[in-house]
Design an enzyme around this catalytic site. Sequence first.
Site, PDB file in Angstrom:
ATOM      1  N   ASP A 404      43.205 -49.101 -52.444  1.00 54.41           N
ATOM      2  CA  ASP A 404      41.945 -48.453 -52.068  1.00 54.41           C
ATOM      3  C   ASP A 404      41.732 -48.620 -50.566  1.00 54.41           C
ATOM      4  OD1 ASP A 404      38.826 -47.890 -52.204  1.00 54.41           O
ATOM      5  OD2 ASP A 404      39.610 -47.377 -54.175  1.00 54.41           O
ATOM      6  N   ASP A 405      40.492 -48.634 -50.131  1.00 49.84           N
ATOM      7  CA  ASP A 405      40.152 -48.653 -48.708  1.00 49.84           C
ATOM      8  C   ASP A 405      40.701 -49.912 -48.016  1.00 49.84           C
ATOM      9  OD1 ASP A 405      39.003 -47.745 -46.443  1.00 49.84           O
ATOM     10  OD2 ASP A 405      36.934 -47.842 -47.141  1.00 49.84           O
ATOM     11  N   LYS A 478      43.314 -40.992 -53.685  1.00 49.98           N
ATOM     12  CA  LYS A 478      41.864 -41.017 -53.943  1.00 49.98           C
ATOM     13  C   LYS A 478      41.207 -40.584 -52.636  1.00 49.98           C
ATOM     14  CE  LYS A 478      38.157 -44.330 -54.967  1.00 49.98           C
ATOM     15  NZ  LYS A 478      37.893 -45.691 -55.425  1.00 49.98           N
ATOM     16  N   ASP A 480      37.895 -39.876 -50.698  1.00 56.18           N
ATOM     17  CA  ASP A 480      36.506 -40.321 -50.826  1.00 56.18           C
ATOM     18  C   ASP A 480      35.631 -39.702 -49.728  1.00 56.18           C
ATOM     19  OD1 ASP A 480      34.207 -41.737 -51.195  1.00 56.18           O
ATOM     20  OD2 ASP A 480      35.114 -43.719 -51.050  1.00 56.18           O
ATOM     21  N   GLY A 525      30.101 -37.071 -57.718  1.00 55.00           N
ATOM     22  CA  GLY A 525      29.536 -36.039 -58.592  1.00 55.00           C
ATOM     23  C   GLY A 525      28.663 -35.032 -57.860  1.00 55.00           C
ATOM     24  N   ARG A 542      35.412 -38.181 -59.629  1.00 54.18           N
ATOM     25  CA  ARG A 542      34.334 -39.117 -59.958  1.00 54.18           C
ATOM     26  C   ARG A 542      33.082 -38.299 -60.246  1.00 54.18           C
ATOM     27  NH1 ARG A 542      34.390 -44.062 -57.233  1.00 54.18           N
ATOM     28  NH2 ARG A 542      32.123 -43.984 -57.277  1.00 54.18           N
ATOM     29  N   ASP A 546      29.134 -45.560 -57.567  1.00 48.14           N
ATOM     30  CA  ASP A 546      30.012 -46.677 -57.940  1.00 48.14           C
ATOM     31  C   ASP A 546      29.502 -47.445 -59.161  1.00 48.14           C
ATOM     32  OD1 ASP A 546      31.170 -45.884 -55.625  1.00 48.14           O
ATOM     33  OD2 ASP A 546      31.365 -47.894 -54.786  1.00 48.14           O
TER      34      ASP A 546
END
Length: 731
Positions: A404-405, A478, A480, A525, A542, A546
Amino acid sequence: MSRGLRALLTLLTGVLLYSCDAPVSYVEPEALVFEEARFHLGDAPEGWMTPDFDDSAWETMAIPQKWQGEGMYAQYRIRFTLPEGFVTTAPYPQIVVFDLSYIDDCDESYLNGVRIGKSGTMPHDGGIPQSAWDAHRLYHVDASLLQEGENLLTLLVWNRRTRGGIYDGPIRIGMARLEDLTTLSCGEDGDGDHCLLSVSCELPVKGVFRFETKGKTRKKSVKLDTSEVFSQEIHYDGGEPVQVKVSFRDSRTGMCVERDFTPKYCLTPPAPKEPRYNGPAVLGARPGSPIIFRLPFSGLRPMTFQANGLPDGLTLDTENGVLRGSVAKAGDYPIRWTAENTAGSGSGALTLKVGSKLALTPPMGWNSWNCWGLDISQGKVFSSADALINSGLADYGYCYVNIDDAWQGAARSADGTLEPNEQFPDIAGLGEWLHERGLRLGIYSSPGELTCGGYLGSLGFEQKDADTWNAWGVDYLKYDLCGYRTILDKLPKAGRKDHIFPYRKMEKCLRKQPRDICYSLCQYGLEKVWQWGADVDANLWRTTGDITDTWASVLRIGFNLQRGLAAYAGPGHWNDPDMLVIGKVGWGEGLRESRLSADEQYSHLSLWALLAAPMIIGCDLAQPDRFTLNLLCNHEVIAVDQDPLGQAADCVWEQDGLQVWTRQLADGSFAAGLFNLSDTEKTLDVRQSLADAGLGAVASCRDLWRQKDAPASFTIPTHGVLFVKYRKNEE
Ligand code: GAL
């Protein structure tokens, strides 16, 4: 209902349900409640924390209420005077509790100029700010800081993204009750057959510690110094839930606290020693793309593997069961596997569908975020990747290892390439290591200039980054939104097409690559992404903000926000209610056991399987416990999630806190979760309940967690589930 009546009812329920049953000899102190404050948005003015600061020009802010201010500071001031006897008549006059509710994102709070609490880290602390948006601010303060006349509570708040501030309830200031000071716990190591009951208190106390399990009560007189812990180990059979009631009564005040625990219990039967195929029935790949697939067979190692019907271009490593190669021609290729070990043999089948679709079943794997947050390194990723194999998770289909990040370097090189930072010496090497073992590599970025964690995003370098990831062997992205919000905020009226734009851009760059890169959208969303995610060829999106490891979060993200979305999920494109919050999580601030109870974790997994949600594990896998593996390695539960029909469940019935979610499966049967969202256990007639829920007459019904026929009558624990697969009666 008046507060007094409510307090009385709570007290009575406590008396009736629990073991704190002797009459109490105190008056519960009434807390002061504040529903507004003087408020200022922006950097703190000089002297704002002092009593004589003039805040008359500040606005009045309701509490709770969020305000708009990305990356901004704000201040709150509340003056208050204590009612007479507030401290002196309290049962525990030493400690006052400041309940500042929840604050998005960080706070520093002061009473009369003295700091009483701090959560999160703000820009002025140096380093990358860390949000504490989901931390309940319950600050315990030495009551001697209170003044007789006027007191002043001041809060410095910093908000990371969009809306921030005190967001859940009003502020309450109350003298401590025994329940504020005492911790009752049931410590477990995840083995599921014993736990360590314990009691401790912030103040010295003497009293009776009492615990009850299976109708047997035991009592101990205990004397505890400040924060001293008294413990008692108890053992039980691990296979079914055991209720443990624990209480502590302070002999001086008569106050009593109690808690009910259901220690972890393992329902999934152990896997047989013989090879068993736990894998998906379909696998998607594009013509000519490299295929990397580890055959998910459980059973004793060593194991050897054979394939029947392999199309040209593919080879199976018979020793480690890794399928690789590529298939040039589109089409459906049925393949049959057999596997052998010293205990016997097993077989399985899969249809390889070479065409335009990837992720024909929801992606399964691991991601670094829920455990490590921004405090991530290649070593940590490696240890979970290694554990994916050693703990047997890969034998159940978990194959993605997603960084991830916080992997990104501080600056791009002269030709615009974004190299990893020093925590990731060799991502391409990690990719190679994973591919050799049939696992896949995932990475994270943002369409904005910066990611959520403040690292470099892909804005303006989309093609470059996609090319780099391809070269590293990345199989999953992913993407974001985060930093891109700054761009959207600048548009006069950002609408759906503006949200689609950056995702379409990356789609084009990714799909040009000669690899099948699973495309995971993360934009919480916004603009109903489920309606357009498939148009940008996303494989998952997503649907919410979170998740965190609380029941409230699972309720909101799972049970509330996924309703009505089933129609948008299907082979190749899935709704993503975020990663699993089981096992050891912590978002980089120290690992802890998930705060979900055992039953809540069964519900979480069951709902995710019903929703056809991606099964992305969020915990540290380096030391997997038996309970967590039991949740993740139930092949009948996984089969629902990975069902090739890909039809996600929706809630079809609800009454008195009982919800039934159901989905159809490819073999003509159905899966249903009977969830008890209420705070009391519920006994029900299983078939009758399914019929009441409008599911018709049930011919057969299997309890998926226990892998046996469901009983006629079943007691669903609080927040627990009965997860079944059933066939309808043909008539
Ligand atoms: C959030 C995202 C998380 C995690 C984090 C990284 O926006 O929803 O899942 O990726 O950013 O900074």
